[in-house]
Design an enzyme around this catalytic site. Structure first.
Site, PDB file in Angstrom:
ATOM      1  N   ASP A  41       0.852  -1.190   0.000  1.00 21.69           N
ATOM      2  CA  ASP A  41       0.000   0.000   0.000  1.00 21.69           C
ATOM      3  C   ASP A  41       0.891   1.244   0.000  1.00 21.69           C
ATOM      4  O   ASP A  41       1.995   1.229   0.549  1.00 21.69           O
ATOM      5  CB  ASP A  41      -0.919   0.021   1.235  1.00 21.69           C
ATOM      6  CG  ASP A  41      -2.179   0.850   0.998  1.00 21.69           C
ATOM      7  OD1 ASP A  41      -3.277   0.261   0.928  1.00 21.69           O
ATOM      8  OD2 ASP A  41      -2.073   2.096   0.867  1.00 21.69           O
ATOM      9  N   TYR A 157     -12.962   7.694 -13.357  1.00 17.19           N
ATOM     10  CA  TYR A 157     -13.125   6.420 -12.633  1.00 17.19           C
ATOM     11  C   TYR A 157     -13.849   5.405 -13.513  1.00 17.19           C
ATOM     12  O   TYR A 157     -13.421   4.246 -13.626  1.00 17.19           O
ATOM     13  CB  TYR A 157     -13.910   6.678 -11.345  1.00 17.19           C
ATOM     14  CG  TYR A 157     -14.038   5.473 -10.441  1.00 17.19           C
ATOM     15  CD1 TYR A 157     -12.985   5.095  -9.612  1.00 17.19           C
ATOM     16  CD2 TYR A 157     -15.207   4.731 -10.406  1.00 17.19           C
ATOM     17  CE1 TYR A 157     -13.102   4.002  -8.769  1.00 17.19           C
ATOM     18  CE2 TYR A 157     -15.335   3.643  -9.561  1.00 17.19           C
ATOM     19  CZ  TYR A 157     -14.276   3.284  -8.748  1.00 17.19           C
ATOM     20  OH  TYR A 157     -14.391   2.198  -7.918  1.00 17.19           O
ATOM     21  N   THR A 192     -16.613   1.594   2.828  1.00 16.95           N
ATOM     22  CA  THR A 192     -15.176   1.698   3.106  1.00 16.95           C
ATOM     23  C   THR A 192     -14.826   3.186   3.217  1.00 16.95           C
ATOM     24  O   THR A 192     -15.643   4.047   2.870  1.00 16.95           O
ATOM     25  CB  THR A 192     -14.352   1.121   1.932  1.00 16.95           C
ATOM     26  OG1 THR A 192     -14.551   1.977   0.783  1.00 16.95           O
ATOM     27  CG2 THR A 192     -14.756  -0.295   1.582  1.00 16.95           C
TER      28      THR A 192
END
Ligand code: NAI
Length: 255
Positions: A41, A157, A192
């Site tokens: 990450d 996106y 999330t």
């Protein structure tokens, strides 16, 4: 008969974007199913935190701080798996970002960043990971319901996730002969930090955003753990004849 019990026993897996949300839930599930996990990450402390949770559960994990849009970083992530755990069998390309904007309001640099983190990363990780999968393997790329049907206020996106879905098919065809399966998981709204950030980008109150039922026939967003179960299925041998497919996990949002 294959089952999902200990489905990844003895396997080595890389999870990108493993510091948060869907990536963290999947890294934890992979470890619970017997895998050794490299958690990559851009958020180094977050990756360390996930790896620490895996270690606390008695499994093996290595955290790597890496930007998946960087070729050198992607190569290093794969090398870490091979040198640290002796091989590579599974890759979950999950790291991603979203900019909630129309084409008129989106900066050119923002377009490039979304494409680099969401699309170039998948190409790069596959480029370095596939040669390391000498015993065959399974790759899951993260698309989106919006990569299949489009959506408002997220032009870069939507383009990026459609690219991921079709790149997945191309990769599946090219590498089937080497025993490598490549599928995409396509979540709908999942609770999330990214989804909560979207509400902020749209300047919408989270409660109002969460209550918007347009894409949610089941009346709620998904959980990271529900997406992780689908990723496990596509990664484990139980899906041994599935490759190139786009699995939608969205509570009926595309229906
Ligand atoms: P999240 O924001 O909770 O987690 C994304 C992770 O990716 C973070 O830990 C972040 O640090 C990492 N990351 C971002 N840029 C990176 C880079 N350049 N290099 C390495 N790591 C980087 O988001 P969430 O929701 O867990 O998203 C995971 C994936 O699922 C993304 O690809 C997202 O587009 C996709 N998705 C999410 C949906 C949702 O409603 N949450 C719906 C459909 C798809």
């Amino acid at each position: 008969m294959k089952t999902l019990e200990d489905a990844l026993k003895g396997r080595v897996a890389i999870v990108t974007g493993g510091a948060s949300g869907i990536g963290r839930a999947t890294a934890l599930l992979f470890a619970a199913q017997g895998a050794k996990v490299v958690v990559a990450d851009i958020d180094g402390p977050g990756a360390e935190d996930t790896a620490g949770r895996i270690a606390a559960g008695g499994a093996d994990a290595i955290a790597v701080q890496a930007d998946v849009s960087s070729p050198a970083d992607c190569e290093r992530v794969v090398r870490t798996a091979v040198e640290g755990f002796g091989g590579l069998h599974a890759l979950f390309n999950n790291a991603g970002i979203i900019r909630r904007s129309t084409a008129l309001d989106l900066g050119v640099d923002e377009w490039d960043r979304v494409m680099a983190v969401n699309v170039r990363s998948v190409f790069l990780m596959c480029k370095y990971a596939i040669p390391a999968m000498t015993e065959g393997g399974a790759i899951v790329n993260t698309g989106s319901g919006w990569g299949l049907k489009g959506g408002g206020n997220a032009v870069s996106y939507c383009a990026s996730k459609a690219a991921v879905v079709n790149m997945t098919r191309a990769l599946a065809i090219d590498h089937a002969g080497a025993g490598i399966r490549v599928n995409s998981v396509n979540p709908g709204d999942t609770d999330t930090p990214m989804l909560r950030d979207e509400a902020r980008q749209l300047r919408e109150d989270w409660a109002a955003f969460a209550a918007d039922a347009a894409d949610r026939p089941m009346g709620r967003a998904g959980t990271p753990e529900e997406i992780a179960q689908a990723v496990l299925f596509l990664t484990a041998d139980t899906s041994s004849y599935i490759t190139g497919t786009a699995l939608v996990v969205d509570g009926g949002g595309l229906a």
